[in-house]
Design a protein around this motif. Structure first.
Motif, short mmCIF file in Angstrom:
data_model
loop_
_atom_site.label_atom_id
_atom_site.label_comp_id
_atom_site.label_asym_id
_atom_site.label_seq_id
_atom_site.Cartn_x
_atom_site.Cartn_y
_atom_site.Cartn_z
N MET A 1 0.83 -1.20 0.00
CA MET A 1 0.00 0.00 0.00
C MET A 1 0.87 1.25 0.00
SD MET A 1 -2.98 1.36 -0.03
CE MET A 1 -3.81 2.87 0.37
N CYS A 2 1.81 1.32 0.96
CA CYS A 2 2.65 2.51 1.04
C CYS A 2 3.48 2.71 -0.22
CB CYS A 2 3.56 2.42 2.25
SG CYS A 2 2.70 2.73 3.80
N SER A 3 4.06 1.63 -0.74
CA SER A 3 4.87 1.73 -1.95
C SER A 3 4.04 2.26 -3.10
CB SER A 3 5.45 0.37 -2.31
OG SER A 3 6.28 -0.09 -1.29
N GLU A 4 2.79 1.81 -3.17
CA GLU A 4 1.92 2.24 -4.27
C GLU A 4 1.57 3.71 -4.13
OE1 GLU A 4 0.96 2.04 -7.51
OE2 GLU A 4 1.00 -0.04 -6.88
N ILE A 5 1.26 4.15 -2.91
CA ILE A 5 0.94 5.56 -2.69
C ILE A 5 2.13 6.43 -3.05
CG2 ILE A 5 0.45 7.27 -0.90
CD1 ILE A 5 -1.25 5.15 0.49
N THR A 6 3.31 6.03 -2.63
CA THR A 6 4.52 6.78 -2.94
C THR A 6 4.71 6.91 -4.43
OG1 THR A 6 5.52 5.93 -0.92
CG2 THR A 6 6.99 6.94 -2.52
N ARG A 7 4.52 5.80 -5.16
CA ARG A 7 4.70 5.80 -6.61
C ARG A 7 3.66 6.70 -7.28
NH1 ARG A 7 4.24 0.98 -7.03
NH2 ARG A 7 6.42 0.40 -6.80
N ARG A 207 0.29 -9.17 -8.26
CA ARG A 207 -0.67 -8.07 -8.24
C ARG A 207 -1.70 -8.21 -9.36
NH1 ARG A 207 2.85 -2.83 -8.60
NH2 ARG A 207 0.83 -1.83 -8.28
N SER A 208 -2.84 -7.59 -9.10
CA SER A 208 -3.89 -7.49 -10.11
C SER A 208 -4.29 -6.03 -10.21
CB SER A 208 -5.10 -8.34 -9.71
OG SER A 208 -6.17 -8.18 -10.62
N LEU A 209 -4.18 -5.47 -11.42
CA LEU A 209 -4.58 -4.08 -11.62
C LEU A 209 -5.02 -3.87 -13.07
CD1 LEU A 209 -1.78 -3.30 -13.12
CD2 LEU A 209 -1.04 -2.56 -10.87
N PHE A 210 -5.78 -2.85 -13.29
CA PHE A 210 -6.25 -2.56 -14.64
C PHE A 210 -5.14 -1.94 -15.47
CE2 PHE A 210 -10.08 -2.40 -11.96
CZ PHE A 210 -10.82 -3.40 -12.58
N THR A 211 -5.15 -2.24 -16.75
CA THR A 211 -4.04 -1.89 -17.63
C THR A 211 -4.55 -1.31 -18.93
OG1 THR A 211 -2.78 -3.73 -16.67
CG2 THR A 211 -1.94 -2.79 -18.69
N SER A 212 -3.84 -0.31 -19.43
CA SER A 212 -4.20 0.32 -20.71
C SER A 212 -3.67 -0.53 -21.86
CB SER A 212 -3.60 1.72 -20.78
OG SER A 212 -2.20 1.64 -21.01
N PRO A 213 -4.08 -0.23 -23.11
CA PRO A 213 -3.58 -0.98 -24.27
C PRO A 213 -2.07 -0.90 -24.46
CG PRO A 213 -5.59 0.17 -24.86
CD PRO A 213 -5.20 0.67 -23.50
N SER A 214 -1.41 0.09 -23.83
CA SER A 214 0.05 0.18 -23.92
C SER A 214 0.75 -0.61 -22.82
CB SER A 214 0.49 1.65 -23.84
OG SER A 214 0.23 2.18 -22.55
N GLY A 215 -0.03 -1.11 -21.86
CA GLY A 215 0.54 -1.82 -20.72
C GLY A 215 0.70 -0.97 -19.48
N GLU A 216 0.38 0.33 -19.56
CA GLU A 216 0.50 1.20 -18.40
C GLU A 216 -0.58 0.86 -17.37
OE1 GLU A 216 2.66 3.31 -17.47
OE2 GLU A 216 3.88 3.55 -19.27
N PRO A 217 -0.20 0.71 -16.11
CA PRO A 217 -1.20 0.47 -15.07
C PRO A 217 -2.10 1.69 -14.91
CG PRO A 217 1.02 -0.04 -14.30
CD PRO A 217 1.17 0.69 -15.59
N ILE A 218 -3.38 1.44 -14.66
CA ILE A 218 -4.33 2.51 -14.37
C ILE A 218 -4.56 2.48 -12.87
CG2 ILE A 218 -6.62 3.45 -14.86
CD1 ILE A 218 -6.57 1.95 -17.51
N TYR A 219 -3.72 3.19 -12.13
CA TYR A 219 -3.74 3.09 -10.67
C TYR A 219 -5.04 3.64 -10.07
CZ TYR A 219 1.21 1.84 -10.84
OH TYR A 219 2.39 1.20 -11.09
N SER A 220 -5.70 4.54 -10.78
CA SER A 220 -6.95 5.08 -10.25
C SER A 220 -8.02 4.00 -10.13
CB SER A 220 -7.47 6.21 -11.15
OG SER A 220 -7.74 5.72 -12.47
N GLY A 221 -7.84 2.89 -10.86
CA GLY A 221 -8.80 1.79 -10.79
C GLY A 221 -8.53 0.85 -9.63
N GLY A 222 -7.46 1.12 -8.87
CA GLY A 222 -7.13 0.27 -7.73
C GLY A 222 -6.11 -0.79 -8.08
N SER A 223 -5.49 -1.33 -7.06
CA SER A 223 -4.48 -2.38 -7.22
C SER A 223 -4.64 -3.35 -6.06
CB SER A 223 -3.08 -1.77 -7.21
OG SER A 223 -2.09 -2.78 -7.21
#
Length: 474
Positions: A1-7, A207-223
């Motif tokens: 959680m903390c690592s993700e918030i920092t990123r 981890r499971s997270l939503f991803t764009s067509p380029s492979g970029e994580p969409i962090y606003s969708g949660g992780s």
């Protein structure tokens, strides 16, 4: 959680607070700006939270660098370090292949089955620039080691279970040389692999997270960090998944078009997929699969590996602290504090819960993979006189037919400090034979418990004597 918030904070600060540079202009030297661009007010609370989280993660990192762990200074002893010694003595050799470099040879040398291949297309690891839905990262594993491969990548990424340092991380340059050299990584990998997601120990993260067509994580969708307790509906975002699972849903094989994740998701095209040929080109990989069963096993295994390391480190740290306190207080060397015992038993209890699949997500339809992984995995045994193994699958209601982790046979488990090992064995015995914590372990039927005890009794020579004799635990 903390690592993700920092990123996320760093990304938002970069996107919002730094000046925009047109494509036809050289980068602006921020130091030379006379008027800094102010950050919007809503950024400051996130900055404060990021700093606090970064401090928490740094504290965990500092802890493992102090005695008795001394992570970076301690020489590891695991499958990779032993293979390196063989390479240096010319007792082993790794052949370099044109397409995949040392990958196939390394898997063979470490006894890692190609059938274990899984594919992740989110840009969430070391060589993120090499990863996309068209060029996913491949992962392979056995009971003791994990290997990551990127198409046209600069290095292979390896992590190994290690009784001394918990998890040892390495890279292997993908260049043909006479004697390949594994490089131990003690800094960059720990940014994600020794944080609140791993309970502060050097460990593994799925981890499971939503991803764009380029492979970029969409962090606003949660992780979400995934293990065997995670409902299937929340698993495998950013991963390819091959296999059938009936009407059960998951987030695998899904790409989100747009900056926000829709409230109502339709992943029907990503379910029960058995062929990935239209999604990526398999020519640069060892197999065309990202096997559903391999993913299920990986998620269980990483949890138990992390709990083994946590039990190992907690025990060593608690005993080291007790030793220091006894010296400071003038107590006898063998004086034991209740707090020491509590720390050790707590870590041991959490390991037992993971090993016995407490809170395992229930399956509502049969699962079937597309590779030979399930067959290969089960064949590794060991088996009792009735032909039963802790590696036997169920895949209808739960992962395994006999829900006790096969990592009970692992070197990392065998090398647990005596103080926590004794507690874990006693706790397992009491749960399986004396109805201890019946509510917590209600998922285990009387038949399950009896079968697990019988299998371990015949196949685990290192079990305490009371397991073989059938007597009550001391």
């Amino acid at each position: 959680m903390c690592s993700e918030i920092t990123r996320q904070a760093a990304q938002m600060l970069g996107a919002v607070c730094l000046p925009h540079v047109p494509a036809n202009r050289p980068p602006v030297n921020i130091v030379d700006r006379k008027t800094p661009m102010p950050c919007p007010p809503y950024i400051y609370p996130l900055m404060i939270l990021a700093v606090l989280c970064l401090a928490a993660d740094q504290a965990a990192a500092d802890e493992i660098e102090r005695p008795p762990i001394e992570y970076s200074q301690t020489a590891p002893d695991n499958l990779v370090s032993r293979l390196q010694a063989k390479l240096e003595r010319d007792e082993a050799k790794l052949e370099f292949a044109e397409r995949t470099g040392y990958l196939a040879a390394l898997l063979a040398a470490l006894d890692v089955p190609v059938d274990s291949q899984m594919l992740v297309f989110s840009k969430t690891s070391l060589q993120r620039d090499r990863i996309s839905p068209r060029t996913p990262r491949a992962l392979y594993f056995n009971d003791d080691v994990y290997v990551g491969y990127c198409h046209s990548g600069d290095v292979l990424e390896i992590s190994a279970a290690d009784s001394k340092v918990g998890t040892a991380f390495y890279t292997l340059d993908q260049r043909a040389v006479d004697k390949p050299q594994f490089t131990r990584q003690t800094d960059s990998c720990l940014i994600c692999h020794s944080s609140s997601r791993t309970e502060g120990i050097p460990g593994h993260v799925v981890r499971s997270l939503f991803t764009s067509p380029s492979g970029e994580p969409i962090y606003s969708g949660g992780s979400r960090t995934v293990d065997h307790t995670t409902p299937l509906a929340d698993r495998w975002g950013g991963w390819y998944v091959t296999g059938t699972h009936g009407a059960q849903t998951h987030q695998g094989n899904l790409l989100i078009r747009g900056k926000e994740v829709p409230t109502q998701l339709d992943n029907s095209q990503g379910h029960n997929v058995t062929d990935l040929s239209e999604r990526f080109h398999a020519e640069g990989y060892l197999a065309p699969h990202s096997d559903l069963i391999a993913l299920m096993v990986l998620e269980h295994q990483t949890l138990v590996h992390n709990r083994i390391t946590k039990a190992n480190f907690t025990t060593r740290q608690a005993l080291h602290y007790q030793e220091s306190m006894n010296r400071a207080l003038g107590e006898p060397e063998d004086h034991q504090f209740e707090s020491t015992l509590r720390r050790i038993t707590s870590a041991g209890d959490r390991l037992v819960e993971a090993m016995l699949f407490v809170d395992e997500a229930e399956l509502t339809a049969p699962l079937e993979g597309t590779s030979q992984f399930a067959k290969t995995f089960s064949s590794r045994g060991p088996r009792d006189s009735q032909g039963r193994s802790l590696r036997d699958f169920d895949l209808r209601r739960r992962i395994f037919a006999y829900p006790c982790s096969y990592l009970i046979y692992s070197e990392a488990f065998d090398d647990l400090p005596e103080e926590v090992a004794e507690h874990v064995w006693r706790r397992l015995w009491n749960v399986l034979t004396q109805e201890a914590d019946a509510e917590k372990f209600a998922h285990l039927s009387a038949e399950d418990k009896r079968a697990i005890v019988e299998i371990i009794r015949e196949t685990k020579p290192q079990a305490p004597e009371y397991w073989r004799a059938g007597d009550a635990a001391p």
